[in-house]
Enzyme design. Sequence first.
Site, PDB file in Angstrom:
ATOM      1  CB  ALA A   1      -0.982  -0.022   1.111  1.00  0.00           C
TER       2      ALA A   1
ATOM      3  CD  GLU B   1      12.291  -3.752  -3.137  1.00  0.00           C
ATOM      4  OE1 GLU B   1      11.268  -2.624  -2.635  1.00  0.00           O
ATOM      5  OE2 GLU B   1      11.531  -4.832  -2.452  1.00  0.00           O
TER       6      GLU B   1
ATOM      7  NE  ARG C   1       5.232  -6.065   4.042  1.00  0.00           N
ATOM      8  CZ  ARG C   1       6.370  -6.344   3.190  1.00  0.00           C
ATOM      9  NH1 ARG C   1       6.713  -4.794   2.529  1.00  0.00           N
ATOM     10  NH2 ARG C   1       6.683  -7.331   3.175  1.00  0.00           N
TER      11      ARG C   1
HETATM   12  O1  0X9 Z   1      10.262  -8.337   1.316  1.00  0.00           O
HETATM   13  C1  0X9 Z   1       9.339  -7.999  -0.147  1.00  0.00           C
HETATM   14  O2  0X9 Z   1       7.689  -8.475   0.407  1.00  0.00           O
HETATM   15  C2  0X9 Z   1       9.567  -7.075  -0.881  1.00  0.00           C
HETATM   16  N1  0X9 Z   1      10.696  -5.957  -0.943  1.00  0.00           N
HETATM   17  S1  0X9 Z   1       9.775  -4.645  -0.156  1.00  0.00           S
HETATM   18  O3  0X9 Z   1      10.626  -3.410   0.730  1.00  0.00           O
HETATM   19  N2  0X9 Z   1       8.378  -3.862  -0.987  1.00  0.00           N
HETATM   20  O4  0X9 Z   1       8.256  -5.251   1.549  1.00  0.00           O
HETATM   21  C3  0X9 Z   1      10.612  -7.838  -1.579  1.00  0.00           C
HETATM   22  C4  0X9 Z   1      10.227  -8.932  -2.146  1.00  0.00           C
HETATM   23  C5  0X9 Z   1      11.479 -10.145  -2.780  1.00  0.00           C
HETATM   24  N3  0X9 Z   1      10.861 -11.080  -3.392  1.00  0.00           N
HETATM   25  C6  0X9 Z   1      11.410 -12.489  -2.973  1.00  0.00           C
HETATM   26  N4  0X9 Z   1      11.396 -12.121  -1.647  1.00  0.00           N
HETATM   27  N5  0X9 Z   1      10.477 -13.394  -3.270  1.00  0.00           N
HETATM   28 ZN    ZN Z   2       7.068  -4.110  -1.500  1.00  0.00          ZN
END
Ligand code: 0X9
Ligand code: ZN
Length: 408
Positions: free
Chosen positions: A180, A377, A236
């Site tokens: 979010a 990102e 989030r």
């Molecule tokens: O944690 C996440 O979902 C992602 N980062 S965030 O800071 N935007 O929340 C990264 C996801 C990377 N992909 C996987 N771990 N599969």
């Molecule tokens: Zn994210």
Amino acid sequence: MMKRILALLAIAALAAHSHYLDHAHKYRGDKVIEVTITSDSDYDFIQSLNPDIWTYQSTLQKSLPNKLHLTPSAYSQLLTRGNIKHRLLIDDLEANLRANAARSGPLNANGTLRDEWYYTWHSYAEIEAKLREAAATHPAYVQMLPTIGKSFEGRNITGIRLGRGAPGARRIAFTSGTHAREWASEAVVMWFLGMSLQEIDEGTSPFLTSDVDVYIVPCYNPDGYEYSRTTDRYWRKNRRLNYDGSYGVDQNRNWGDHWAEVGVSFDPSDETYCGESAFSEVETKAVSQWIGSMGFSALIDFHSVAGMFLRPYGFKYDESPDEARLKALGQELVDDVYAVHGTLYENIRGVDLYPAAGATDDWSYEVAGIPSVYTIEVGGDDFAPPVSDVQIRGEELFPALKRFVLKA
Ligand code: 0X9
Ligand code: ZN
């Protein structure tokens, strides 16, 4: 009865005008720090402060940098304990929110894009309207997609096809906004649309001649996005009501590939709560069915903020069969970004950030069998960047995204 209707209308009007800054006092004096924990006793101590972990590995890590959001009292406990080496990134989260909200963008000054609409944040309704406008003004190159599904609160999850729609054309997906508060992710895919339309008008766009269509879904957590806009800027998850009365599932921990194996929380109040089962969420279920049915040859799932191209896997350290190719392409994308404004993105596997299962990327790669998958990102260092970032991030990613569309 009439009175009740009027009262309800008044509440609805208030809700419509609510803004996250009206609730920003919630974050008064809160700190954001970066800390690398080296001893078990420090680990236990920091855990006891109950930090909000901004590096979303869901548990505190030893020997890796943790970005933590702390209340003022938790932070003063940390200082009182002494000798915990850390960097203070944000001194007052409320002040930071207000300052970044106040800073205006360049609004088209020296920008590459002529349509001013793209230079700022927009509500979900405004984004949907812009997609419809694009389809109306460029019918040969933009088509509204049939509704992909509805969010928990009943918003339409929707998108467009950008390209000529030639039979047999390669299909690429840009999915965005599953988290979010990561507004930069919506902004950059909309910037990509705006720049592409401008290039179509100028006769220079690859979409005029290439047999490729990009399917853009700019926000598949619209409830969370609106909640972040109106109530809690740092929200989030989605906005489903959990069994214990708390709200929200982390949509990027809910997909049905090695669901819940690593990097998730089972506590519904946590930021990385993975839900009651794989695809328990209407949003992830609808978008996964759509992705699974489209025969995409490449997909990018957009997040923010860090400045990274993340390739599979995100849940295990083994190299994927496409490691060499995706790493090489990732490096070309990094170079493209760097050439625009000198921002250095990282080119790493998702798991190198931290292992986390149940994300869009791993499911798209492993289960849907899409050979070229990244999570981006978008650059920056705050989920709530100043609006001037919209142009910077949009501009810096556009050439890389164009290369991806033509090459991946
Ligand atoms: O944690 C996440 O979902 C992602 N980062 S965030 O800071 N935007 O929340 C990264 C996801 C990377 N992909 C996987 N771990 N599969
Ligand atoms: Zn994210």
